[in-house]
Design a protein around this motif. Structure first.
Motif, mmCIF file in Angstrom:
data_model
loop_
_atom_site.group_PDB
_atom_site.id
_atom_site.type_symbol
_atom_site.label_atom_id
_atom_site.label_comp_id
_atom_site.label_asym_id
_atom_site.label_seq_id
_atom_site.Cartn_x
_atom_site.Cartn_y
_atom_site.Cartn_z
ATOM 1 N N GLN A 75 0.816 -1.218 0.000
ATOM 2 C CA GLN A 75 0.000 0.000 0.000
ATOM 3 C C GLN A 75 0.853 1.273 0.000
ATOM 4 O O GLN A 75 0.614 2.213 0.760
ATOM 5 C CB GLN A 75 -0.959 0.009 1.190
ATOM 6 N N THR A 76 1.861 1.277 -0.836
ATOM 7 C CA THR A 76 2.692 2.470 -0.999
ATOM 8 C C THR A 76 2.498 3.017 -2.405
ATOM 9 O O THR A 76 1.938 2.349 -3.280
ATOM 10 C CB THR A 76 4.173 2.135 -0.780
ATOM 11 N N ARG A 77 2.979 4.232 -2.613
ATOM 12 C CA ARG A 77 2.854 4.837 -3.934
ATOM 13 C C ARG A 77 3.651 4.052 -4.977
ATOM 14 O O ARG A 77 3.212 3.858 -6.104
ATOM 15 C CB ARG A 77 3.338 6.287 -3.878
ATOM 16 N N SER A 78 4.826 3.570 -4.571
ATOM 17 C CA SER A 78 5.646 2.787 -5.486
ATOM 18 C C SER A 78 4.973 1.467 -5.842
ATOM 19 O O SER A 78 4.980 1.047 -7.016
ATOM 20 C CB SER A 78 7.011 2.510 -4.849
ATOM 21 N N SER A 79 4.361 0.799 -4.867
ATOM 22 C CA SER A 79 3.687 -0.470 -5.156
ATOM 23 C C SER A 79 2.475 -0.258 -6.059
ATOM 24 O O SER A 79 2.179 -1.101 -6.916
ATOM 25 C CB SER A 79 3.257 -1.139 -3.860
ATOM 26 N N THR A 80 1.796 0.868 -5.894
ATOM 27 C CA THR A 80 0.657 1.171 -6.769
ATOM 28 C C THR A 80 1.118 1.365 -8.205
ATOM 29 O O THR A 80 0.465 0.897 -9.157
ATOM 30 C CB THR A 80 -0.067 2.427 -6.272
ATOM 31 N N ARG A 81 2.248 2.055 -8.391
ATOM 32 C CA ARG A 81 2.780 2.234 -9.744
ATOM 33 C C ARG A 81 3.181 0.895 -10.351
ATOM 34 O O ARG A 81 2.952 0.638 -11.533
ATOM 35 C CB ARG A 81 3.980 3.183 -9.719
ATOM 36 N N ARG A 82 3.782 0.039 -9.546
ATOM 37 C CA ARG A 82 4.180 -1.272 -10.053
ATOM 38 C C ARG A 82 2.963 -2.118 -10.434
ATOM 39 O O ARG A 82 2.972 -2.838 -11.431
ATOM 40 C CB ARG A 82 5.020 -2.014 -9.004
ATOM 41 N N LEU A 83 1.908 -2.031 -9.634
ATOM 42 C CA LEU A 83 0.684 -2.757 -9.976
ATOM 43 C C LEU A 83 0.110 -2.267 -11.298
ATOM 44 O O LEU A 83 -0.382 -3.058 -12.121
ATOM 45 C CB LEU A 83 -0.350 -2.595 -8.859
ATOM 46 N N ALA A 84 0.147 -0.951 -11.504
ATOM 47 C CA ALA A 84 -0.364 -0.398 -12.760
ATOM 48 C C ALA A 84 0.458 -0.885 -13.950
ATOM 49 O O ALA A 84 -0.093 -1.180 -15.027
ATOM 50 C CB ALA A 84 -0.346 1.127 -12.698
ATOM 51 N N ARG A 85 1.791 -0.976 -13.763
ATOM 52 C CA ARG A 85 2.633 -1.447 -14.860
ATOM 53 C C ARG A 85 2.402 -2.932 -15.159
ATOM 54 O O ARG A 85 2.545 -3.373 -16.298
ATOM 55 C CB ARG A 85 4.111 -1.214 -14.530
ATOM 56 N N ARG A 86 2.042 -3.678 -14.139
ATOM 57 C CA ARG A 86 1.836 -5.112 -14.324
ATOM 58 C C ARG A 86 0.434 -5.448 -14.810
ATOM 59 O O ARG A 86 0.148 -6.610 -15.131
ATOM 60 C CB ARG A 86 2.092 -5.857 -13.007
ATOM 61 N N SER A 87 -0.433 -4.446 -14.851
ATOM 62 C CA SER A 87 -1.813 -4.713 -15.254
ATOM 63 C C SER A 87 -1.859 -5.264 -16.679
ATOM 64 O O SER A 87 -1.112 -4.839 -17.562
ATOM 65 C CB SER A 87 -2.651 -3.430 -15.165
ATOM 66 N N LYS A 88 -2.719 -6.217 -16.877
ATOM 67 C CA LYS A 88 -2.966 -6.874 -18.164
ATOM 68 C C LYS A 88 -1.793 -7.703 -18.677
ATOM 69 O O LYS A 88 -1.862 -8.253 -19.771
ATOM 70 C CB LYS A 88 -3.364 -5.846 -19.234
ATOM 71 N N LYS A 89 -0.717 -7.793 -17.894
ATOM 72 C CA LYS A 89 0.422 -8.592 -18.335
ATOM 73 C C LYS A 89 0.044 -10.073 -18.408
ATOM 74 O O LYS A 89 0.396 -10.779 -19.353
ATOM 75 C CB LYS A 89 1.594 -8.383 -17.379
ATOM 76 N N GLU A 90 -0.686 -10.543 -17.404
ATOM 77 C CA GLU A 90 -1.116 -11.937 -17.388
ATOM 78 C C GLU A 90 -2.063 -12.227 -18.551
ATOM 79 O O GLU A 90 -1.980 -13.282 -19.193
ATOM 80 C CB GLU A 90 -1.797 -12.248 -16.056
ATOM 81 N N PHE A 91 -2.962 -11.289 -18.831
ATOM 82 C CA PHE A 91 -3.899 -11.462 -19.947
ATOM 83 C C PHE A 91 -3.159 -11.554 -21.284
ATOM 84 O O PHE A 91 -3.482 -12.392 -22.127
ATOM 85 C CB PHE A 91 -4.898 -10.305 -19.962
ATOM 86 N N ARG A 92 -2.160 -10.706 -21.464
ATOM 87 C CA ARG A 92 -1.400 -10.739 -22.718
ATOM 88 C C ARG A 92 -0.653 -12.056 -22.869
ATOM 89 O O ARG A 92 -0.553 -12.607 -23.977
ATOM 90 C CB ARG A 92 -0.419 -9.563 -22.765
ATOM 91 N N HIS A 93 -0.137 -12.573 -21.758
ATOM 92 C CA HIS A 93 0.583 -13.847 -21.818
ATOM 93 C C HIS A 93 -0.369 -14.980 -22.208
ATOM 94 O O HIS A 93 -0.034 -15.822 -23.062
ATOM 95 C CB HIS A 93 1.225 -14.137 -20.463
ATOM 96 N N ALA A 94 -1.557 -15.029 -21.591
ATOM 97 C CA ALA A 94 -2.536 -16.069 -21.926
ATOM 98 C C ALA A 94 -2.984 -15.958 -23.385
ATOM 99 O O ALA A 94 -3.168 -16.967 -24.070
ATOM 100 C CB ALA A 94 -3.736 -15.977 -20.990
ATOM 101 N N THR A 95 -3.150 -14.723 -23.866
ATOM 102 C CA THR A 95 -3.534 -14.519 -25.265
ATOM 103 C C THR A 95 -2.457 -15.042 -26.210
ATOM 104 O O THR A 95 -2.759 -15.674 -27.232
ATOM 105 C CB THR A 95 -3.775 -13.020 -25.521
ATOM 106 N N HIS A 96 -1.204 -14.799 -25.873
ATOM 107 C CA HIS A 96 -0.099 -15.290 -26.692
ATOM 108 C C HIS A 96 -0.105 -16.816 -26.748
ATOM 109 O O HIS A 96 0.073 -17.413 -27.824
ATOM 110 C CB HIS A 96 1.221 -14.776 -26.121
ATOM 111 N N VAL A 97 -0.333 -17.460 -25.611
ATOM 112 C CA VAL A 97 -0.388 -18.924 -25.567
ATOM 113 C C VAL A 97 -1.534 -19.440 -26.437
ATOM 114 O O VAL A 97 -1.377 -20.400 -27.204
ATOM 115 C CB VAL A 97 -0.535 -19.408 -24.107
#
Length: 409
Positions: A240-262
């Motif tokens: 729950q820090t500002r840095s962790s929030t930015r990291r979560l935003a950068r990681r958003s949809k990464k899992e979805f893109r990986h599944a789509t590639h598969v």
């Protein structure tokens, strides 16, 4: 992204723009101005309860042009963008995607105007955007005038499709500091050949796809990747820090893109095999499976993130592009029915992976047996679909009327 249309395959081609620093600054100013104009039109539409294009355009057209520095056609596109947003909202409300009437989510969606991000995608039609395919440049309208000689690049097959089949609008998009143009291409359907047989495809969670040929596309790596992603998300959310929030935003949809590639890789291989061998592709019709299946609490997340629908859509549109026949068959008891004697019993599938018929003793991998059952059902369904309709019998009078008349020479 791919959408299927009648007689046409609609493909979305994304090419990367290569603007200079000055050109990028102008594009950013244009995108922000268009989205401010769309947000203004959305607010007026919400306050006046006016959601049709012509009526809203009468209310805000002059103000949009004067206040946001837009020319005539970009102003029209910004207003249409707001109208389309409300049409999408109504469709989601009707489909129940935003909760039941009166719920917290429903009230939030309907209690305020539709908002637009400052750098949301903006559509441009052929009056505002022209392509110079030989030079690989575009000329695009901006708030500072026409921006010419804006270079773009892409894969060879994408550029060829763009030249031959582009139709309609193109969207200007900025993703993580990079600029793209997304164009819609209408590709005519190739003629579907008569299949010599079928490739049955059983979709699952542990094994993403198993064909009737025995080819198994396992999902262990994808499941392991998803568990790792879920663990990382939980760790970041806990901080729950500002840095962790930015990291979560950068990681958003990464899992979805990986599944789509598969899913792209699996579907491409299956369609390639079917096309090479002259066969069709058959899958189970799994629509509404989340409503039919009841699972334990710890299994619900796995089922909700199971990309079976996307895999089916990839198979469908890739088969259509290749002219490969595609069928969806009844999924009932495909993993419990013996392919040799037809005996169907829940006990035939003693474990998740193993099948053993209680009547004739046939044994093998359960997913492979399901794929063979899907193939057999496709054979029966295709015969029924292609049974020739007998010609209606004619009466004696009609027969006499249709007899050929011999004309004397």
């Amino acid at each position: 992204m791919t959408v299927l249309g009648s007689g046409l395959v609609k493909l979305v081609v994304r090419v990367k723009l290569l603007p200079t620093r000055e050109q990028a600054s102008v594009l950013e100013a244009t995108l922000r101005a268009c989205n401010r104009a769309a947000a203004y039109a959305s607010t007026v539409a919400f306050e006046q309860r006016t959601y049709t294009r012509n009526d809203l355009q009468k209310l805000v057209y002059a103000e949009v042009k004067a206040a946001f520095g837009l020319s005539a056609q970009p102003a029209v596109r910004a207003i249409k963008k707001a109208v389309d947003a409300y049409a999408t909202l109504r469709a989601n409300l009707a489909a129940g995607n935003l909760g039941t009437v009166g719920s917290k989510r429903w009230k939030k969606a309907t209690g305020e105007p539709v908002a637009f991000r400052p750098e949301a995608a903006q559509p441009f039609d052929d009056r505002c955007l022209s392509w110079q395919h030989d030079a690989r440049t575009v000329s695009i309208w901006t708030v500072e005038g026409r921006l010419k000689n804006l270079r773009y690049t892409g894969r060879t097959d994408q550029l060829k499709t763009l030249v031959e089949h582009r139709r309609g609008e193109s969207d200007l998009v900025r993703v993580k500091g990079k600029w793209y143009l997304i164009a819609t291409c209408d590709i005519p359907d190739p003629e579907v050949y008569e299949p010599v047989d079928w490739v049955g495809v059983d979709r699952g969670i542990v094994n993403l796809a198993t064909t009737s040929d025995g080819t198994n596309h396992q999902g262990r790596r994808l499941s392991r990747y998803r568990r790792w992603q879920a663990k990382k998300r939980a760790e970041l959310q806990k901080k729950q820090t500002r840095s962790s929030t930015r990291r979560l935003a950068r990681r958003s949809k990464k899992e979805f893109r990986h599944a789509t590639h598969v899913n792209h890789k699996i579907s491409k291989e299956i369609v390639s095999v079917a096309q090479r061998t002259g066969r069709g592709i058959a899958v189970e019709e799994l629509g509404g499976i989340r409503d039919r299946v009841r699972l334990r609490r710890d299994q619900r997340g796995t089922l909700s993130s199971w990309p079976f629908h996307q895999l089916g859509e990839h198979l469908k549109y890739k088969a259509r592009r290749a002219g490969v026949p595609f069928l969806e068959v009844d999924p009932a008891y495909t993993s419990q029915r013996c392919v040799r004697c037809g005996h169907t019993e829940k006990a035939n599938r003693s474990t998740r992976d193993h099948f053993c018929c209680r009547r004739c003793g046939l044994a093998g991998p359960a997913d492979h047996v399901a794929g063979v059952n899907v193939r057999n059902r496709a054979r029966s369904a295709w015969v029924l679909v292609n049974v020739p309709v007998p010609a209606p019998r004619l009466s004696n009078a009609e027969s006499r009327e249709m007899r050929p008349v011999t004309v004397p020479s």
